[in-house]
Scaffold this motif. Structure first.
Motif, short mmCIF file in Angstrom:
data_model
loop_
_atom_site.label_atom_id
_atom_site.label_comp_id
_atom_site.label_asym_id
_atom_site.label_seq_id
_atom_site.Cartn_x
_atom_site.Cartn_y
_atom_site.Cartn_z
N ALA A 174 -126.26 43.18 3.84
CA ALA A 174 -125.15 43.96 4.26
C ALA A 174 -124.87 43.75 5.84
O ALA A 174 -123.98 43.66 6.57
N ILE A 175 -126.03 44.16 6.65
CA ILE A 175 -126.19 43.98 8.24
C ILE A 175 -125.66 42.41 8.46
O ILE A 175 -124.67 42.44 9.30
N MET A 176 -126.21 41.54 7.99
CA MET A 176 -125.91 40.06 8.12
C MET A 176 -124.54 39.81 8.06
O MET A 176 -123.98 39.24 8.94
N ASN A 177 -123.90 40.64 7.24
CA ASN A 177 -122.43 40.40 6.71
C ASN A 177 -121.54 41.24 7.63
O ASN A 177 -120.37 40.90 8.15
N GLN A 178 -122.09 42.54 8.15
CA GLN A 178 -121.34 43.51 8.81
C GLN A 178 -121.46 43.12 10.23
O GLN A 178 -120.45 43.62 11.05
N ILE A 179 -122.28 42.38 10.89
CA ILE A 179 -122.37 42.43 12.29
C ILE A 179 -121.15 41.36 12.84
O ILE A 179 -120.48 41.91 13.63
N PRO A 180 -121.00 40.34 12.10
CA PRO A 180 -120.02 39.43 12.40
C PRO A 180 -118.31 40.25 12.27
O PRO A 180 -117.54 40.09 13.00
N LEU A 181 -118.56 41.40 11.26
CA LEU A 181 -117.12 41.96 11.22
C LEU A 181 -116.93 42.91 12.39
O LEU A 181 -115.84 43.31 12.46
N CYS A 182 -118.10 43.29 13.17
CA CYS A 182 -117.80 43.99 14.45
C CYS A 182 -116.63 43.32 15.25
O CYS A 182 -115.92 43.90 16.14
N ARG A 183 -116.66 42.02 15.19
CA ARG A 183 -115.68 41.14 15.91
C ARG A 183 -114.37 40.74 15.04
O ARG A 183 -113.74 39.79 15.57
N CYS A 184 -114.21 41.41 14.03
CA CYS A 184 -112.97 41.06 13.20
C CYS A 184 -111.69 41.08 14.29
O CYS A 184 -111.47 42.14 14.88
N SER A 185 -110.74 40.60 13.75
CA SER A 185 -109.52 40.52 14.71
C SER A 185 -108.72 41.78 14.29
O SER A 185 -107.97 42.38 15.15
N TYR A 186 -108.91 42.60 13.28
CA TYR A 186 -108.16 43.58 13.10
C TYR A 186 -108.88 44.74 13.61
O TYR A 186 -110.04 45.36 12.97
N GLY A 187 -108.48 45.53 14.57
CA GLY A 187 -109.08 46.64 15.30
C GLY A 187 -110.03 47.75 14.54
O GLY A 187 -110.92 48.04 14.64
N PRO A 188 -108.82 48.33 13.64
CA PRO A 188 -109.78 49.53 12.91
C PRO A 188 -110.97 49.22 12.23
O PRO A 188 -111.68 49.85 12.31
N TYR A 189 -110.90 47.85 11.56
CA TYR A 189 -112.06 47.41 10.98
C TYR A 189 -112.98 47.17 11.86
O TYR A 189 -114.34 47.48 11.60
N ALA A 190 -112.89 46.36 12.85
CA ALA A 190 -113.72 46.00 13.71
C ALA A 190 -114.73 47.27 14.21
O ALA A 190 -116.08 47.64 14.41
N ARG A 191 -113.80 48.36 14.68
CA ARG A 191 -114.44 49.64 15.19
C ARG A 191 -115.10 50.53 14.04
O ARG A 191 -116.26 50.84 14.46
N ALA A 192 -114.56 50.35 13.06
CA ALA A 192 -115.33 51.23 12.02
C ALA A 192 -116.95 50.38 11.66
O ALA A 192 -118.09 51.03 11.51
N MET A 193 -116.98 49.24 11.79
CA MET A 193 -118.19 48.41 11.56
C MET A 193 -119.06 48.90 12.58
O MET A 193 -120.25 48.65 12.27
N ILE A 194 -118.78 48.97 13.93
CA ILE A 194 -119.86 49.01 14.97
C ILE A 194 -120.54 50.56 14.82
O ILE A 194 -121.77 50.34 14.78
N ARG A 195 -119.97 51.35 14.08
CA ARG A 195 -120.77 52.71 13.93
C ARG A 195 -121.62 52.29 12.62
O ARG A 195 -122.58 52.82 12.46
#
Ligand code: 3HC
Length: 311
Positions: A131-152
């Protein structure tokens, strides 16, 4: 759709600018984000079930406290993600209906049973590791709310992975029975964990669009390979063997080559015919119905307060 608007949207994405809820976006972008964020949220909440199964049976108070904290975190991840999905114009109730009517998915990995305490170690180490492998790149997702949720989420996920690996280290250095329990859990979870990354790139229906829109930053096979390369040395450190006779390190490419995934099993589990699918959906429905009174009370209380505020 106005071609100029679509071109301006893609230019923003290409320029690495975040797309925010009130920005114009192609309907297909909105749709695929609702699909992926909702499934991600469903995965977090359903994922609490196999782990929750061991909270009352953890071998020590320390292990129980860590597992309780992890399961609670997963609930929080689900909350951030449902809230991110709501910014796209869907309600949590709609998403819940989509889940229990199987019109939306959740990660296949949570349809396998947790048969021993070692499963909790493997889940933290490998499932949260994937999940970490998959979620780290999602921190740079183009959709703001999703990227910010992923950082936490990623910050909390690393604690999950470390506590899982530490359980495996304790077991693999324990009695022969404990080491055998760790090996048995690895044997049962290894291949289903590789399936978490999705179908192979040539089978993936969504990758082209989600890569163009910078929702996905790496393809399924790229992330799966990164995960295998990072995890094999950890398994070696534990003195455990991977249940894949075709594993071999390619000196030239510096990657681990691995055997063929059982895509028939993957398709079966995603289609609802895995070991625990029915039980998981039933548990989700029971929890939702059991919690209706809380939602009603909270709504009634909020209405009373609003009426008082109006005076
Ligand atoms: N389980 C269930 N369904 C899966 C799947 C899996 N392991 N892998 C793929 N699928 C589905 C896809 O959702 C898609 O179906 P859909 O179009 O109806 O949604 C279909 O199979 C084809 O797959 P694609 O590769 O085309 O789909 P995606 O581009 O969406 O890629 C994904 C799949 C990589 C899982 C992507 O959706 C993603 O990154 N999702 C967000 C992360 C996520 O959901 N992770 C779940 C792990 S569990 C977790 O994070 C909780 C943690 O606490 C352990």
């Amino acid at each position: 759709e106005d071609a100029a608007l679509a071109a301006r949207f893609q230019a923003k994405v290409d320029a690495e600018e975040k797309i925010e809820p009130n920005d114009w976006m192609p309907e297909a972008y909105r749709k695929t984000l609702i699909r992926q964020i909702a499934q991600h949220a469903h995965s977090e909440i359903v994922g609490m079930l196999p782990e929750g199964n061991w909270i009352t049976r953890a071998p020590s108070l320390k292990r129980k406290a860590a597992l309780l904290a992890k399961v609670q975190d997963e609930g929080g991840h689900g909350l951030y993600l449902y809230a991110a999905a709501e910014t796209l114009g869907v309600s949590r109730e709609e998403l819940f209906e989509m889940l229990i009517s199987s019109r939306q998915k959740y990660s296949s990995i949570f349809n396998y049973p947790t048969l021993s305490w070692a499963d909790i170690g493997v889940i933290g180490w490998l499932v949260d590791g994937a999940a970490i492998m998959n979620q780290i790149p999602l921190c740079r997702c183009s959709y703001g709310p999703y990227a910010r949720a992923m950082i936490r989420v990623c910050k909390e996920e690393s604690f999950h992975q470390r506590q899982g690996f530490e359980i495996m280290l304790t077991l693999s250095r324990g009695t022969p029975e404990q080491k055998a329990m760790a090996q048995d859990a690895l044997n049962r979870w290894w291949w289903p964990v590789l399936m978490m990354f999705g179908p192979s790139d040539k089978e993936s229906a969504n990758t082209d669009a989600t890569m163009r829109w910078k929702i996905k930053r790496f393809t399924n096979d790229e992330l799966r390979q990164k995960f295998v390369d990072a995890t094999i040395p950890q398994a070696q450190h534990l003195g455990l063997t991977l249940p894949d006779p075709d594993l071999k390190f390619n000196e030239e490419t510096q990657h681990w080559e691995f055997g063929e995934i059982d895509w028939a099993e993957f398709k079966r589990v995603v289609a609802g015919d895995g070991p625990c699918n029915k039980q998981r959906i039933k548990q989700r429905k029971t929890a939702y119905e059991g919690g209706a009174w809380v939602r009603e009370a909270a709504t009634a209380y909020a209405e009373k307060r609003a009426a008082r505020a109006r005076g």
